[in-house]
Design a protein around this motif. Structure first.
Motif, PDB file in Angstrom:
ATOM      1  N   UNK A   6     -52.729 -13.239 -61.491  1.00 14.21           N
ATOM      2  CA  UNK A   6     -53.819 -12.289 -61.714  1.00 14.21           C
ATOM      3  C   UNK A   6     -54.638 -12.090 -60.446  1.00 14.21           C
ATOM      4  N   UNK A   7     -54.864 -13.185 -59.711  1.00  9.30           N
ATOM      5  CA  UNK A   7     -55.625 -13.082 -58.465  1.00  9.30           C
ATOM      6  C   UNK A   7     -54.885 -12.219 -57.451  1.00  9.30           C
ATOM      7  N   UNK A   8     -53.567 -12.422 -57.354  1.00  7.46           N
ATOM      8  CA  UNK A   8     -52.775 -11.647 -56.403  1.00  7.46           C
ATOM      9  C   UNK A   8     -52.751 -10.173 -56.803  1.00  7.46           C
ATOM     10  N   UNK A  13     -54.747  -4.632 -55.842  1.00  4.28           N
ATOM     11  CA  UNK A  13     -55.498  -3.438 -56.246  1.00  4.28           C
ATOM     12  C   UNK A  13     -56.532  -3.073 -55.183  1.00  4.28           C
ATOM     13  N   UNK A  14     -57.251  -4.082 -54.694  1.00  6.84           N
ATOM     14  CA  UNK A  14     -58.279  -3.816 -53.687  1.00  6.84           C
ATOM     15  C   UNK A  14     -57.654  -3.276 -52.404  1.00  6.84           C
ATOM     16  N   UNK A  15     -56.563  -3.904 -51.963  1.00  7.56           N
ATOM     17  CA  UNK A  15     -55.902  -3.440 -50.742  1.00  7.56           C
ATOM     18  C   UNK A  15     -55.299  -2.052 -50.940  1.00  7.56           C
ATOM     19  N   UNK A  16     -54.739  -1.814 -52.136  1.00 11.58           N
ATOM     20  CA  UNK A  16     -54.144  -0.502 -52.405  1.00 11.58           C
ATOM     21  C   UNK A  16     -55.195   0.598 -52.355  1.00 11.58           C
ATOM     22  N   UNK A  53     -45.411  -3.762 -51.639  1.00  8.40           N
ATOM     23  CA  UNK A  53     -46.393  -4.658 -52.253  1.00  8.40           C
ATOM     24  C   UNK A  53     -46.479  -4.421 -53.754  1.00  8.40           C
ATOM     25  N   UNK A  54     -46.395  -3.152 -54.173  1.00 10.47           N
ATOM     26  CA  UNK A  54     -46.439  -2.859 -55.598  1.00 10.47           C
ATOM     27  C   UNK A  54     -45.298  -3.504 -56.353  1.00 10.47           C
ATOM     28  N   UNK A  55     -44.113  -3.439 -55.790  1.00  8.22           N
ATOM     29  CA  UNK A  55     -42.960  -4.071 -56.421  1.00  8.22           C
ATOM     30  C   UNK A  55     -43.124  -5.586 -56.477  1.00  8.22           C
ATOM     31  N   UNK A  56     -43.699  -6.158 -55.430  1.00 10.50           N
ATOM     32  CA  UNK A  56     -43.860  -7.601 -55.352  1.00 10.50           C
ATOM     33  C   UNK A  56     -44.820  -8.124 -56.421  1.00 10.50           C
ATOM     34  N   UNK A  57     -45.851  -7.338 -56.763  1.00  9.62           N
ATOM     35  CA  UNK A  57     -46.865  -7.812 -57.695  1.00  9.62           C
ATOM     36  C   UNK A  57     -46.710  -7.220 -59.090  1.00  9.62           C
ATOM     37  N   UNK A  58     -45.562  -6.644 -59.369  1.00 12.09           N
ATOM     38  CA  UNK A  58     -45.274  -6.206 -60.726  1.00 12.09           C
ATOM     39  C   UNK A  58     -45.688  -4.792 -61.069  1.00 12.09           C
ATOM     40  N   UNK A  59     -46.116  -3.995 -60.093  1.00 12.97           N
ATOM     41  CA  UNK A  59     -46.464  -2.596 -60.345  1.00 12.97           C
ATOM     42  C   UNK A  59     -45.212  -1.743 -60.101  1.00 12.97           C
ATOM     43  N   UNK A  60     -44.234  -1.901 -60.984  1.00 15.71           N
ATOM     44  CA  UNK A  60     -42.919  -1.296 -60.766  1.00 15.71           C
ATOM     45  C   UNK A  60     -42.967   0.227 -60.795  1.00 15.71           C
ATOM     46  N   UNK A  61     -43.737   0.792 -61.749  1.00 11.17           N
ATOM     47  CA  UNK A  61     -43.832   2.256 -61.834  1.00 11.17           C
ATOM     48  C   UNK A  61     -44.463   2.812 -60.561  1.00 11.17           C
ATOM     49  N   UNK A 167     -48.476 -16.365 -45.223  1.00  8.55           N
ATOM     50  CA  UNK A 167     -47.673 -15.297 -45.815  1.00  8.55           C
ATOM     51  C   UNK A 167     -47.531 -15.453 -47.327  1.00  8.55           C
ATOM     52  N   UNK A 168     -47.149 -16.647 -47.789  1.00 10.91           N
ATOM     53  CA  UNK A 168     -46.950 -16.824 -49.224  1.00 10.91           C
ATOM     54  C   UNK A 168     -48.279 -16.875 -49.963  1.00 10.91           C
ATOM     55  N   UNK A 169     -49.343 -17.277 -49.271  1.00 11.57           N
ATOM     56  CA  UNK A 169     -50.660 -17.306 -49.912  1.00 11.57           C
ATOM     57  C   UNK A 169     -51.144 -15.896 -50.251  1.00 11.57           C
ATOM     58  N   UNK A 170     -50.644 -14.916 -49.517  1.00  7.81           N
ATOM     59  CA  UNK A 170     -51.024 -13.527 -49.802  1.00  7.81           C
ATOM     60  C   UNK A 170     -50.129 -12.909 -50.869  1.00  7.81           C
ATOM     61  N   UNK A 171     -49.186 -13.682 -51.403  1.00  4.39           N
ATOM     62  CA  UNK A 171     -48.336 -13.185 -52.473  1.00  4.39           C
ATOM     63  C   UNK A 171     -47.009 -12.615 -52.026  1.00  4.39           C
ATOM     64  N   UNK A 172     -46.716 -12.635 -50.729  1.00  2.63           N
ATOM     65  CA  UNK A 172     -45.454 -12.096 -50.225  1.00  2.63           C
ATOM     66  C   UNK A 172     -44.328 -13.102 -50.460  1.00  2.63           C
ATOM     67  N   UNK A 173     -43.161 -12.605 -50.830  1.00  2.00           N
ATOM     68  CA  UNK A 173     -42.001 -13.453 -51.104  1.00  2.00           C
ATOM     69  C   UNK A 173     -40.935 -13.194 -50.048  1.00  2.00           C
TER      70      UNK A 173
END
Length: 672
Positions: A6-8, A13-16, A53-61, A167-173
């Motif tokens: 949820x935090x990621x 959202x903020x970065x987007x 980034x959207x794909x990485x955090x589950x915003x697939x659409x 890198x991983x702390x920012x949610x990147x895989x």
């Protein structure tokens, strides 16, 4: 407590939102400079970041939608699609749709997304041309026979990729990036793990391994680099130029052990990833606004406690206590200044939002308007910036609809075909001046006066200055528009401006020349949290005058006041200065001291004197709201708690003077 996911997602959202604002500005700039490939590449990279980034955090659409836009701008980069006005307008509307996809439960009401993609598909198929675009080196149209596909030779790229500690702390895989590379061609990977520490030193949120990759693909350098576009700053990345695959031995002939050694050599020469073994250093961090507000409030409470400590130290003959009080005062002052700096933000982000508004309104109204920004890096308190969006929006809409004249009218008056709206910001002492200027029709003062008489705001024989006539525009429901449109004409906009600026303890100034244009200037305080002030008394009450407005202090006797026969004027080195006696203003019943103090303050109306009983000295003041019960008391901007526990009211010199002038000229009701 919110999960890491949820935090990621919230961080994305903020970065987007920031990416969308920057992308919007890029597109509007591209609309003026269609041949600037730097702007095209910037837009492409922003869309690529949203997709990845959207794909990485589950915003697939969202990722899928952004991918379609990315492909369109890739076609623009390749020269097969024109950067037309229609494409830019469609992309701007698509950004509005992407904003809806950032919610937890995005809903495509009316199939907006599908309709946008359908229009995009037609535009790409047609080469993106519109009536205003220049022809480009286009692909063959549907009527012509399809050309044979050009066979692009495959090349081999050597890629060194090592994720950094953040890198991983920012949610990147990292694995998702490697998989994306694998989809571009044939990928061989060598993993090295020599930097993995002992188990007791292992950080579970850090990636310690790295990869040397060999990619055989027809893709270009830019396409490969774009895979890493949103992690370039937090990883080690080298992409070595390709060599023709025809000159390399067949893969089967390469010894596996020798290949591993060969791939390891570049890493050994560069020292591996040892540069990341240094302590983690971040140039900036993202902090929630609520946490920052809480911090500033605590600093304000500390300032109050420090004032109490200083007062106690002054009553005791103890050098050690006095020394501690002085140290605490020095540290509290430094902490206060530091916390204020943390809240200061450039106004550029707010200004940039209006490029889109001007663009859309210009298309809707059939006007050619250019928005320019000056002083966008001027800083002021975040709480002030947050309240500025609505007032500026109404002022810009008013300029677009009422101020800017149409193309035929401008041509008849010999004006440039492209109209101008200018947003400016600059510091003026402890205030910031923000202006909205247009080169349109200007304000017809007689029409405003006639409308005010019709509505009963003033009498037919009222003698008003030009400034007082312009002040009528900010009355609730006041409008000179002959027709009501969806943009303006209901008399609501400028009333909203006045109320919001009053809430910010600011003021409004209007200047206009018929046929040449109008300038509306907002004067706002730098901060709404902590100010430097002068503590004064009137009767038994304590009051604070903002130090930024105060010029000097002059003594006046009761005999001098009596000799003036009710004329509140004082001679200051040959200049006659009017004054306001706060004893009369606040109806103090205590006996006046034989000598009172005239605090000369600087206001929009010039120098004025505020007469108080005594001046106690400087104080750092944490501004507290008086609450909704006192929201209509304009002359008091807030309150603070003194070191002795008593409450002091914070005076607003601008409002005190404005109310005094209004009382002397009752024929005009209201003042901006």
């Amino acid at each position: 407590m919110a999960s890491n996911t949820d935090q990621f997602r919230e961080a994305f959202r903020e970065e987007a939102q920031e990416i969308l604002v920057d992308l919007e500005s890029t597109l509007l700039e591209l609309n003026r400079n269609r041949e600037d490939m730097g702007l095209v590449n910037r837009a492409f990279r922003a869309l690529h970041t949203l997709k990845g980034s959207g794909s990485m955090f589950g915003f697939d659409h969202l990722a899928e939608f952004a991918h379609k836009l990315e492909n369109a701008f890739d076609a623009v980069r390749n020269g097969s699609l024109a950067a037309s006005e229609d494409l830019i307008d469609l992309t701007l509307r698509s950004l509005d749709y992407i904003r809806t996809l950032l919610s937890d439960e995005p809903v495509d009401k009316g199939g907006i997304g599908s309709a946008l993609l359908g229009q995009l598909r037609q535009m790409v198929d047609a080469g993106g041309k519109d009536a205003n675009s220049e022809p480009v080196a286009a692909v063959a149209m549907a009527a012509a026979p399809a050309p044979q596909a050009v066979q692009v030779a495959e090349s081999e790229w050597n890629i060194h990729f090592a994720p950094g500690p953040q890198m991983m702390r920012s949610g990147s895989d990292p694995l998702l990036l490697i998989r994306e590379l694998g989809q571009m061609g044939v990928l061989e990977a060598t993993v090295y793990m020599d930097t993995i520490p002992a188990l007791g030193e292992l950080d579970a949120e850090r990636c310690y391994i790295g990869w040397d990759l060999r990619l055989t693909t027809t893709a270009s350098f830019d396409a490969i680099r774009d895979v890493f576009i949103f992690v370039e700053d937090c990883c080690e990345l080298t992409i070595e130029p390709p060599t023709s695959s025809a000159t390399l031995p067949a893969p089967a002939a390469i010894d596996a052990e020798a290949a591993a050694k060969a791939l390891a050599e570049p890493r050994a020469q560069k020292g591996g990833r040892r540069e990341y073994d240094a302590p983690d250093v971040a140039s900036s961090i993202r902090v929630a606004a609520a946490k920052l507000d809480c911090f500033v409030n605590l600093v304000g409470e500390l300032v109050t406690v420090q004032a109490r400590l200083s007062e106690l130290a002054a009553t005791r003959d103890d050098a050690e206590v006095s020394a501690v009080a002085e140290d605490v005062e020095r540290l509290a002052s430094a902490l206060r200044d530091n916390s204020m700096d943390m809240r200061m933000m450039p106004i550029r982000g707010t200004f940039e939002k209006f490029r889109r508004l001007v663009h859309d309104l210009a298309r809707s109204l059939g006007k050619n308007v250019e928005l320019s920004l000056e002083g966008a890096d001027t800083e002021l308190d975040k709480s002030v910036i947050d309240e500025l969006n609505d007032p500026l929006m109404h002022l810009v809409r008013n300029s677009m609809d009422h101020g800017i004249d149409g193309p035929k009218e401008r041509a008849a008056r010999g004006k440039p075909a492209v109209a101008s709206i200018r947003l400016t910001a600059r510091h003026a002492g402890a205030s910031v001046l923000i202006s909205v200027t247009d080169d349109g029709r200007g304000i017809d003062a007689e029409a405003v006066r006639a409308k005010a008489i019709e509505r009963g705001l003033i009498g037919p024989d009222a003698l008003l200055s030009e400034a007082e006539i312009y002040a009528l525009l900010f009355q609730p429901g006041f409008s000179t528009a002959k027709q009501i449109s969806d943009i303006s004409g209901r008399g609501v906009g400028l009333d909203v401006v006045r109320r919001n600026i009053d809430k910010l303890r600011g003021s409004i100034d209007v200047s206009s020349k018929p046929g040449e244009g109008t300038t509306v200037t907002l004067r706002l305080p730098l901060t709404l949290a902590i100010i430097d002030g002068l503590l004064v008394t009137v009767g038994k009450g304590y009051f604070v005058l903002p130090l930024a407005n105060t010029l000097e202090c002059i003594e006046i006797s009761n005999e001098q006041i009596a000799a003036a026969h009710g004329n509140h004027l004082i001679n200051v080195r040959g200049d006659v200065v009017p004054y306001i006696r706060l004893r009369d203003q606040f109806e103090a019943i205590e006996v006046a001291p034989p000598y009172e103090q005239v605090m000369l303050v600087d206001t929009e109306e010039g120098r004025y004197g505020l007469v108080v009983d005594s001046v106690l000295g400087n104080c750092q003041t944490m501004i507290k709201s008086l609450g909704r019960v006192y929201r209509h008391v304009q002359t008091i901007s807030g309150a603070t708690i003194l070191g002795n526990g008593k409450v002091a009211l914070i005076l607003d010199p601008e409002r005190l003077v404005a109310d005094s002038i209004s009382a002397a000229h009752p024929q005009v009701r209201g003042h901006p």
